[in-house]
Design a protein around this motif. Structure first.
Motif, PDB file in Angstrom:
ATOM      1  N   ARG A 169      38.507  65.462  -2.772  1.00  0.00           N
ATOM      2  CA  ARG A 169      38.836  66.366  -1.669  1.00  0.00           C
ATOM      3  C   ARG A 169      37.972  66.160  -0.427  1.00  0.00           C
ATOM      4  O   ARG A 169      38.469  66.228   0.699  1.00  0.00           O
ATOM      5  CB  ARG A 169      38.667  67.819  -2.128  1.00  0.00           C
ATOM      6  CG  ARG A 169      39.625  68.173  -3.237  1.00  0.00           C
ATOM      7  CD  ARG A 169      39.520  69.624  -3.564  1.00  0.00           C
ATOM      8  NE  ARG A 169      40.360  69.974  -4.702  1.00  0.00           N
ATOM      9  CZ  ARG A 169      40.647  71.213  -5.025  1.00  0.00           C
ATOM     10  NH1 ARG A 169      40.170  72.211  -4.313  1.00  0.00           N
ATOM     11  NH2 ARG A 169      41.407  71.467  -6.052  1.00  0.00           N
TER      12      ARG A 169
ATOM     13  N   ARG B 117      44.723  69.313   1.698  1.00  0.00           N
ATOM     14  CA  ARG B 117      44.190  68.503   0.595  1.00  0.00           C
ATOM     15  C   ARG B 117      42.817  68.987   0.169  1.00  0.00           C
ATOM     16  O   ARG B 117      42.467  68.938  -1.007  1.00  0.00           O
ATOM     17  CB  ARG B 117      44.123  67.031   1.012  1.00  0.00           C
ATOM     18  CG  ARG B 117      45.486  66.409   1.024  1.00  0.00           C
ATOM     19  CD  ARG B 117      45.439  65.009   1.548  1.00  0.00           C
ATOM     20  NE  ARG B 117      46.771  64.407   1.443  1.00  0.00           N
ATOM     21  CZ  ARG B 117      47.086  63.219   1.925  1.00  0.00           C
ATOM     22  NH1 ARG B 117      46.175  62.496   2.529  1.00  0.00           N
ATOM     23  NH2 ARG B 117      48.294  62.746   1.796  1.00  0.00           N
ATOM     24  N   VAL B 118      42.010  69.445   1.134  1.00  0.00           N
ATOM     25  CA  VAL B 118      40.685  69.952   0.778  1.00  0.00           C
ATOM     26  C   VAL B 118      40.838  71.237  -0.028  1.00  0.00           C
ATOM     27  O   VAL B 118      40.162  71.445  -1.042  1.00  0.00           O
ATOM     28  CB  VAL B 118      39.835  70.192   2.047  1.00  0.00           C
ATOM     29  CG1 VAL B 118      38.546  70.897   1.705  1.00  0.00           C
ATOM     30  CG2 VAL B 118      39.542  68.874   2.742  1.00  0.00           C
ATOM     31  N   ILE B 119      41.735  72.124   0.390  1.00  0.00           N
ATOM     32  CA  ILE B 119      41.860  73.436  -0.247  1.00  0.00           C
ATOM     33  C   ILE B 119      42.605  73.347  -1.578  1.00  0.00           C
ATOM     34  O   ILE B 119      42.150  73.850  -2.597  1.00  0.00           O
ATOM     35  CB  ILE B 119      42.581  74.426   0.691  1.00  0.00           C
ATOM     36  CG1 ILE B 119      41.746  74.653   1.954  1.00  0.00           C
ATOM     37  CG2 ILE B 119      42.823  75.757  -0.027  1.00  0.00           C
ATOM     38  CD1 ILE B 119      42.467  75.425   3.035  1.00  0.00           C
TER      39      ILE B 119
ATOM     40  N   PHE C  23      39.652  65.604   8.671  1.00  0.00           N
ATOM     41  CA  PHE C  23      39.820  66.826   9.460  1.00  0.00           C
ATOM     42  C   PHE C  23      38.862  66.810  10.653  1.00  0.00           C
ATOM     43  O   PHE C  23      39.248  67.123  11.776  1.00  0.00           O
ATOM     44  CB  PHE C  23      39.549  68.043   8.572  1.00  0.00           C
ATOM     45  CG  PHE C  23      39.627  69.351   9.304  1.00  0.00           C
ATOM     46  CD1 PHE C  23      40.857  69.943   9.538  1.00  0.00           C
ATOM     47  CD2 PHE C  23      38.489  69.978   9.758  1.00  0.00           C
ATOM     48  CE1 PHE C  23      40.933  71.147  10.218  1.00  0.00           C
ATOM     49  CE2 PHE C  23      38.557  71.179  10.447  1.00  0.00           C
ATOM     50  CZ  PHE C  23      39.790  71.761  10.673  1.00  0.00           C
TER      51      PHE C  23
ATOM     52  N   LEU D  30      47.697  57.598   8.033  1.00  0.00           N
ATOM     53  CA  LEU D  30      46.350  58.164   8.183  1.00  0.00           C
ATOM     54  C   LEU D  30      45.361  57.116   8.661  1.00  0.00           C
ATOM     55  O   LEU D  30      44.607  57.322   9.599  1.00  0.00           O
ATOM     56  CB  LEU D  30      45.854  58.718   6.845  1.00  0.00           C
ATOM     57  CG  LEU D  30      46.522  59.975   6.339  1.00  0.00           C
ATOM     58  CD1 LEU D  30      45.919  60.361   5.008  1.00  0.00           C
ATOM     59  CD2 LEU D  30      46.355  61.097   7.331  1.00  0.00           C
TER      60      LEU D  30
ATOM     61  N   LEU E 118      47.703  65.870  11.179  1.00  0.00           N
ATOM     62  CA  LEU E 118      46.734  65.263  10.270  1.00  0.00           C
ATOM     63  C   LEU E 118      45.670  66.269   9.842  1.00  0.00           C
ATOM     64  O   LEU E 118      45.229  66.278   8.691  1.00  0.00           O
ATOM     65  CB  LEU E 118      46.064  64.069  10.957  1.00  0.00           C
ATOM     66  CG  LEU E 118      46.764  62.722  10.827  1.00  0.00           C
ATOM     67  CD1 LEU E 118      46.814  62.290   9.389  1.00  0.00           C
ATOM     68  CD2 LEU E 118      48.138  62.717  11.418  1.00  0.00           C
ATOM     69  N   MET E 119      45.261  67.144  10.777  1.00  0.00           N
ATOM     70  CA  MET E 119      44.246  68.139  10.434  1.00  0.00           C
ATOM     71  C   MET E 119      44.778  69.120   9.395  1.00  0.00           C
ATOM     72  O   MET E 119      44.101  69.457   8.435  1.00  0.00           O
ATOM     73  CB  MET E 119      43.801  68.890  11.698  1.00  0.00           C
ATOM     74  CG  MET E 119      42.883  68.067  12.587  1.00  0.00           C
ATOM     75  SD  MET E 119      42.710  68.778  14.228  1.00  0.00           S
ATOM     76  CE  MET E 119      41.622  70.156  13.907  1.00  0.00           C
TER      77      MET E 119
ATOM     78  N   GLY F 115      43.786  70.408  -3.109  1.00  0.00           N
ATOM     79  CA  GLY F 115      43.689  69.159  -3.862  1.00  0.00           C
ATOM     80  C   GLY F 115      44.895  68.263  -3.632  1.00  0.00           C
ATOM     81  O   GLY F 115      45.804  68.616  -2.882  1.00  0.00           O
TER      82      GLY F 115
ATOM     83  N   PHE G  67      38.820  64.150   2.767  1.00  0.00           N
ATOM     84  CA  PHE G  67      39.807  64.683   3.701  1.00  0.00           C
ATOM     85  C   PHE G  67      39.162  65.612   4.723  1.00  0.00           C
ATOM     86  O   PHE G  67      39.693  65.802   5.813  1.00  0.00           O
ATOM     87  CB  PHE G  67      40.936  65.366   2.937  1.00  0.00           C
ATOM     88  CG  PHE G  67      41.704  64.393   2.113  1.00  0.00           C
ATOM     89  CD1 PHE G  67      42.512  63.457   2.725  1.00  0.00           C
ATOM     90  CD2 PHE G  67      41.568  64.356   0.744  1.00  0.00           C
ATOM     91  CE1 PHE G  67      43.198  62.514   1.980  1.00  0.00           C
ATOM     92  CE2 PHE G  67      42.240  63.420  -0.010  1.00  0.00           C
ATOM     93  CZ  PHE G  67      43.054  62.495   0.617  1.00  0.00           C
TER      94      PHE G  67
ATOM     95  N   ARG H 286      47.150  68.583   7.229  1.00  0.00           N
ATOM     96  CA  ARG H 286      47.301  67.917   5.942  1.00  0.00           C
ATOM     97  C   ARG H 286      45.950  67.719   5.262  1.00  0.00           C
ATOM     98  O   ARG H 286      45.821  67.896   4.057  1.00  0.00           O
ATOM     99  CB  ARG H 286      48.016  66.582   6.110  1.00  0.00           C
ATOM    100  CG  ARG H 286      48.702  66.154   4.837  1.00  0.00           C
ATOM    101  CD  ARG H 286      49.443  64.866   4.987  1.00  0.00           C
ATOM    102  NE  ARG H 286      49.917  64.667   6.354  1.00  0.00           N
ATOM    103  CZ  ARG H 286      50.231  63.477   6.826  1.00  0.00           C
ATOM    104  NH1 ARG H 286      50.106  62.418   6.075  1.00  0.00           N
ATOM    105  NH2 ARG H 286      50.662  63.353   8.056  1.00  0.00           N
ATOM    106  N   SER H 287      44.936  67.345   6.065  1.00  0.00           N
ATOM    107  CA  SER H 287      43.606  67.166   5.478  1.00  0.00           C
ATOM    108  C   SER H 287      43.112  68.471   4.887  1.00  0.00           C
ATOM    109  O   SER H 287      42.574  68.510   3.778  1.00  0.00           O
ATOM    110  CB  SER H 287      42.606  66.707   6.532  1.00  0.00           C
ATOM    111  OG  SER H 287      43.130  65.667   7.290  1.00  0.00           O
ATOM    112  N   LEU H 288      43.310  69.557   5.636  1.00  0.00           N
ATOM    113  CA  LEU H 288      42.836  70.858   5.179  1.00  0.00           C
ATOM    114  C   LEU H 288      43.557  71.275   3.894  1.00  0.00           C
ATOM    115  O   LEU H 288      42.945  71.787   2.957  1.00  0.00           O
ATOM    116  CB  LEU H 288      43.096  71.884   6.288  1.00  0.00           C
ATOM    117  CG  LEU H 288      42.003  72.929   6.506  1.00  0.00           C
ATOM    118  CD1 LEU H 288      40.643  72.279   6.624  1.00  0.00           C
ATOM    119  CD2 LEU H 288      42.312  73.750   7.748  1.00  0.00           C
TER     120      LEU H 288
ATOM    121  N   PHE I 153      46.615  57.002  12.967  1.00  0.00           N
ATOM    122  CA  PHE I 153      45.775  58.108  13.388  1.00  0.00           C
ATOM    123  C   PHE I 153      44.421  57.619  13.908  1.00  0.00           C
ATOM    124  O   PHE I 153      43.999  57.960  15.008  1.00  0.00           O
ATOM    125  CB  PHE I 153      45.589  59.069  12.213  1.00  0.00           C
ATOM    126  CG  PHE I 153      44.821  60.290  12.574  1.00  0.00           C
ATOM    127  CD1 PHE I 153      45.208  61.076  13.647  1.00  0.00           C
ATOM    128  CD2 PHE I 153      43.713  60.669  11.844  1.00  0.00           C
ATOM    129  CE1 PHE I 153      44.503  62.204  13.993  1.00  0.00           C
ATOM    130  CE2 PHE I 153      43.004  61.792  12.175  1.00  0.00           C
ATOM    131  CZ  PHE I 153      43.396  62.564  13.250  1.00  0.00           C
TER     132      PHE I 153
END
Lengths: 299, 316
Positions: free
Chosen positions: B279, A115-117, B286, B230, A108-109, A119, B282, A111-113, B234
């Protein structure tokens, strides 16, 4: 176009491409499960990471995804080493099930990263439609499919060479076969673990790049591939890299061929459900032969 | 005054959702904390519960399966039964293997469910989902409607908590703990390990289905995003680990703390605009992931650690 050519162009070739992708992912999952003793749930998102790293290389240099592939593989391998150092290593002396939770968190981390980087928009390596190459007037193969299948064969030969000809590779197989015996004979466990992560992550990145090249890049692409990849690893036998290769191919082909109109004119299975094939195969294996075709380990 | 009502409604929403997560956290605690079963397909059971209850209780629309107009309580029961049956099937196959396989299989269930929701539009209305799901007390005036629903959810949490606490102290719960901590010993004592495990898996999954149904009735809508791991799988795992797995108070505390933190950070990320508005949320996810890792490594017993019987030290 003859029936045979339709079969080859629209079912067999996509099956081989999908099989290549699953096989590359499954080798890593199988090795990690065999050597580090846990189901690595972040493997799919490592694939996504590799695909997006390659996207940046392609976007910056305008190069063909093939040229971005080595860089993506190296980058993902380095990040995997970092993840192991900071997030998995602290648990090496504890129950491995905690590692499964940690890897789920990492998935999950990552994937989140991503998405942040990068988009959340759907991306692709190239704009426009590339014409397939035509052989013998009617055998149509997209150029990228040749590259994907060809590179997979080369990567598998390299894996074979690493596992059978190098010291570390032999040590990896030994640890996977019998960890106690391997430790008694003085095999350096730390180095084996590092090598496992580098190899697994590099192959995952390659699989990710191929998925992105074949279809598009989405932040959920890797997570959605996790199930067929685990199914491939279980089909081949956990801890058996060659089994994982075969398992990936079988499941990739089964998914694509299941939609062929074998009986009558309707697809045997509605294309919307073809990804369910992997799950069905996995359930059958877990009931009938959890050790997999190549008699891997059952935990 | 309007502002006060706004805050009040927000608080009601917060507490209701925390309560629903509490129900599911109790279920996950039964599976993981007490029995050591690894369920990573919470979202799947959540979605089954949500859809089953929605189909049972909505009025006829012609867009999806339904029109049975059953009462709310029957919807909840059906949701729990449906989730329980699926859990039974999975359990039969995987329960004798190590937890990793169960985890993989539960992901499979969530994935198959996603396919069904996507492909069987006649039953689920596809991507548009099911709307106008009835919520009990919704005809009451003003804030009284959500307030009554909140009380209902909290009452359910209390009843479930009481039941699970009793179960844990009963021989049944002690066998569960014995299986988790020392399976060969439990087996040697003549306990049917598989049966106990499947029971825990079914009850836990039924509670996740109940959570899905409660959410569907609360939001009055359910769509295919319900299978998104998610938000359910999670967050729920973080809740249980942070709160302290192995005890029901910990599960409930975790649900409250993490849901509050999650909602509070939403207020911050909602201030971003443009591309970043998509963004930044997310980054929040994280950070929640990072909290999970830190708790796992440094405070592995959580906010409210499990009370172990006297004379026993902690086991890993």
């Amino acid at each position: 176009m003859g029936d045979l050519l339709i079969f080859v162009n629209f079912y067999l070739l996509p099956g081989l491409v999908l099989g290549s992708i699953y096989a590359l992912g499954a080798i890593g999952v199988s090795l990690v499960f065999g050597i580090l003793r846990f189901a690595h749930f972040a493997h799919g998102d490592m694939m996504t990471l590799g695909a997006y790293l390659a996207l940046t290389v392609v976007a910056v240099t305008g190069a063909n995804p093939m040229l971005a592939l080595p860089l993506a593989m190296i980058g993902t391998a380095i990040i995997a080493l970092g993840i192991d150092r900071w997030f998995y290593k602290p648990f090496h002396d504890k129950s491995t099930i905690v590692l499964v939770i940690a890897s789920f968190g990492i998935a999950l981390m990552l994937r989140s990263l991503i998405r942040v980087i990068w988009g959340v928009e759907i991306e692709s390596y190239s704009v426009g439609i590339s014409r397939p190459l035509v052989f013998f007037d009617s055998l149509r193969i997209a150029e990228r499919h040749i590259w994907i299948i060809g590179s997979t064969v080369v990567l598998m030969l390299i894996v074979h060479w690493l596992l059978t000809r190098t010291r570390t590779g032999k040590a990896m197989r030994a640890v996977s076969d019998s960890p106690e015996l391997a430790r008694l004979t003085g095999i350096p466990t730390e180095r084996v673990i590092k090598a496992t992560w580098m190899l697994g992550a590099a192959l995952a990145a390659a699989a990710g790049v191929f998925v992105g090249w074949d279809t598009q890049l989405q932040t959920t692409m890797g997570w959605n591939l996790l199930l067929p990849i685990f199914a491939s690893a279980i089909l081949g036998g956990i801890g058996r890299p060659y089994g994982a290769m075969a398992g990936g191919m079988v499941i990739g082909l089964a998914e694509e061929l299941s939609t062929y109109p074998w009986i009558g004119t309707e697809p045997l299975l509605s294309p919307g459900y073809k990804t369910g094939i992997a799950f069905a195969i996995m359930v059958v294996m877990l009931i009938w032969r959890p050790a997999g075709l190549l008699r891997g380990r059952v935990y | 005054m309007d502002q006060f009502i706004g805050i009040l409604n927000y608080l009601i929403f917060l507490i209701t959702m925390a309560g629903i997560y509490g129900v599911m956290a109790l279920g996950l605690n039964l599976q993981w904390g007490l029995t050591g079963l690894f369920n990573i397909g919470v979202a799947g059971f959540f979605a089954i519960g949500a859809y089953v209850s929605a189909i049972m209780t909505t009025a006829e629309t012609g867009k999806h399966l339904g029109g049975y107009g059953m009462p709310f309580a029957l919807g909840l029961v059906a949701a729990m039964i449906a989730s329980g049956i699926i859990a039974w099937g999975i359990g039969r196959i995987c329960i004798r293997l190590r937890s990793d396989y169960l985890a993989i299989a539960t992901i499979g269930i969530a994935e198959i469910l996603r396919l069904i929701l996507k492909n069987e539009g006649w039953a689920t209305n596809g991507a548009r989902g099911i709307s106008n799901i009835p919520r009990p007390f919704e005809t009451l005036p003003g804030s009284l409607a959500p307030l009554s629903y909140m009380i209902l959810v909290l009452a359910l949490v209390a009843v479930l908590y009481w039941f699970l606490e009793r179960g844990q102290k009963a021989p049944w719960g002690r066998v569960m703990r014995a299986i988790r901590d020392n399976e060969p010993a439990a087996r040697a004592a003549g306990k049917n390990v598989e049966r106990f495990r499947i029971e825990a898996f079914i009850i836990g999954s039924a509670l996740m289905g109940l959570g899905g149904a409660l959410t569907a009735h609360f939001i009055k809508f359910v769509g295919p995003e319900a299978t998104d791991p998610l938000m359910t799988t999670f967050l729920l795992w973080v809740m249980l680990i942070v709160g302290g797995s192995g005890n029901n108070v910990g599960a409930l505390v975790g649900a409250g703390v993490i849901w509050t933190a999650w909602s509070a950070t939403e207020l911050i990320t909602a201030r971003f605009t443009g591309d970043w508005a998509v963004r930044v949320p997310f980054l929040r996810l994280f950070l929640i992931g990072l909290i999970l890792q830190i708790v796992l490594q440094k405070f592995s017993r959580g906010i409210v650690p499990e009370k172990l019987p006297e004379g026993r030290s902690e086991v890993d």
